[in-house]
Design an enzyme around this catalytic site. Structure first.
Site, PDB file in Angstrom:
ATOM      1  N   ASP A 186       0.800  -1.236   0.000  1.00  0.00           N
ATOM      2  CA  ASP A 186       0.000   0.000   0.000  1.00  0.00           C
ATOM      3  C   ASP A 186       0.828   1.279   0.000  1.00  0.00           C
ATOM      4  O   ASP A 186       0.328   2.330   0.413  1.00  0.00           O
ATOM      5  CB  ASP A 186      -0.910   0.012   1.257  1.00  0.00           C
ATOM      6  N   GLY A 244       2.178   2.534  -2.768  1.00  0.00           N
ATOM      7  CA  GLY A 244       2.077   3.202  -4.064  1.00  0.00           C
ATOM      8  C   GLY A 244       2.825   2.502  -5.186  1.00  0.00           C
ATOM      9  O   GLY A 244       3.097   3.118  -6.218  1.00  0.00           O
ATOM     10  N   LYS A 257       2.668  -8.286 -13.488  1.00  0.00           N
ATOM     11  CA  LYS A 257       2.436  -8.508 -12.054  1.00  0.00           C
ATOM     12  C   LYS A 257       2.517 -10.013 -11.837  1.00  0.00           C
ATOM     13  O   LYS A 257       1.589 -10.751 -12.187  1.00  0.00           O
ATOM     14  CB  LYS A 257       1.046  -7.989 -11.679  1.00  0.00           C
ATOM     15  N   ASP A 312      -4.136  -4.893  -9.994  1.00  0.00           N
ATOM     16  CA  ASP A 312      -3.172  -3.806 -10.134  1.00  0.00           C
ATOM     17  C   ASP A 312      -2.872  -3.487 -11.595  1.00  0.00           C
ATOM     18  O   ASP A 312      -2.684  -2.323 -11.969  1.00  0.00           O
ATOM     19  CB  ASP A 312      -1.855  -4.178  -9.429  1.00  0.00           C
ATOM     20  N   ALA A 357       4.653  -8.052  -5.047  1.00  0.00           N
ATOM     21  CA  ALA A 357       3.509  -8.145  -4.136  1.00  0.00           C
ATOM     22  C   ALA A 357       4.029  -7.782  -2.750  1.00  0.00           C
ATOM     23  O   ALA A 357       5.011  -8.365  -2.291  1.00  0.00           O
ATOM     24  CB  ALA A 357       2.947  -9.558  -4.144  1.00  0.00           C
ATOM     25  N   GLY A 358       3.394  -6.832  -2.086  1.00  0.00           N
ATOM     26  CA  GLY A 358       3.877  -6.425  -0.765  1.00  0.00           C
ATOM     27  C   GLY A 358       5.283  -5.862  -0.863  1.00  0.00           C
ATOM     28  O   GLY A 358       5.605  -5.148  -1.807  1.00  0.00           O
ATOM     29  N   GLY A 394       6.022   7.503  -2.880  1.00  0.00           N
ATOM     30  CA  GLY A 394       4.773   7.104  -3.532  1.00  0.00           C
ATOM     31  C   GLY A 394       3.687   8.161  -3.514  1.00  0.00           C
ATOM     32  O   GLY A 394       2.874   8.231  -4.444  1.00  0.00           O
ATOM     33  N   PRO A 429       2.952  13.058  -6.786  1.00  0.00           N
ATOM     34  CA  PRO A 429       2.126  13.951  -5.963  1.00  0.00           C
ATOM     35  C   PRO A 429       0.883  13.248  -5.435  1.00  0.00           C
ATOM     36  O   PRO A 429       0.327  12.368  -6.114  1.00  0.00           O
ATOM     37  CB  PRO A 429       1.735  15.076  -6.928  1.00  0.00           C
TER      38      PRO A 429
END
Ligand SMILES: Nc1ncnc2c1ncn2[C@@H]1O[C@H](COP(=O)(O)OP(=O)(O)O)[C@@H](O)[C@H]1O
Ligand SMILES: [Mg+2]
Length: 239
Positions: free
Chosen positions: A19, A21, A44, A57, A117-118, A177, A206
């Site tokens: 999470d 980014g 991915k 994603d 992933a992660g 991120g 941003p």
């Protein structure tokens, strides 16, 4: 040691945490490469937390860039790949499967951007190999580390860097991120610290960037990642 300026043919995007980014940065790297004239795709290897037919994603990368992407394996449970696969009684692709997939994409594209992933040491295969192992196995690859802006990011970023250097994986640089419009003093000192590391800061996305449509995102992305855009320009200048 100063980083080698040339951008490798495979850019692996990891993060200091889930999470942070990674997906948005993957899209920004894709858009920046495209703006530099490269034929680029994203991959991915393991997508978790998404049911069949739902957008994962790579759908988000496609929405933000308009570039076609590829997914390896998909698992429903919103957790790390190995426990998610265990819940479904599914086998995960092997490291060799992922290497072959990326190599195949590399034949047809100038650049392949791989989103983990992660974080870096999450296991992606039944043999327990991680994104760091995948990066090691992929010839001509380098890793981008996505980091948070806020308090705690220096420790997480240094841990990830140490794990990369310990394994001999090339670090291309760090990306923040989500960078706020009015950063506090912790955030500005964090940014300055990360920028002073040898591999440096490629840029910062941003806050609010994922809310743009694809054309706005594509036009802005190279400006968010000046460290990458400059190196891609050098790459094009190299015969
Ligand atoms: N720059 C940003 N501004 C606003 N929201 C962001 C930004 N970057 C990421 N997000 C949001 O934060 C969440 C996690 O981002 P994501 O790219 O999916 O992270 P990861 O791939 O590392 O799990 C998503 O909901 C995403 O839209
Ligand atoms: Mg993601």
């Amino acid at each position: 040691m100063m980083p080698e300026p040339r951008v490798p043919r495979v850019v692996v995007v990891t993060g200091t945490d889930t999470d942070v980014g990674k997906t948005v940065v993957t899209a920004a790297v894709v858009a920046t490469a495209r703006a530099a004239g490269l034929d680029v795709t994203a991959y991915k290897p393991t997508q978790t937390g998404v049911a069949p037919g739902e957008p994962g994603d790579m759908a988000e990368v496609e929405r933000l860039t308009g570039v076609a992407t590829v997914e390896g394996v998909r698992l429903r449970a919103p957790m790390a790949p190995r426990p998610a696969a265990a819940l479904e009684g599914a086998d995960l692709p092997t490291l060799a499967d992922h290497v072959a997939r990326v190599a195949d994409l590399g034949v047809r594209h100038d650049l392949v951007v791989v989103e983990g992933a992660g974080g870096l040491l999450v296991e992606l295969t039944d043999a327990g190999e991680t994104l760091a192992d995948l990066a090691t196995a992929l010839p001509d690859s380098g890793v981008v580390v996505v980091a948070r802006s806020a308090l705690g990011t220096l420790n997480h970023t240094m841990l990830t860097r140490e794990a990369l250097s310990h394994r001999g994986v090339r670090s291309l640089g760090i990306v923040i991120g989500a960078w706020p419009d009015d950063p506090d003093v912790i955030e500005t000192t964090n940014r300055d610290y990360l920028a002073a590391l040898p591999e440096g800061l490629l840029g910062a996305i941003p806050l609010g960037a994922p809310h743009h449509d694809a054309s706005t995102f594509a036009a802005a992305a190279p400006g968010w990642l000046p460290g990458l855009a400059e190196r891609l320009a050098q790459r094009l200048g190299t015969p």
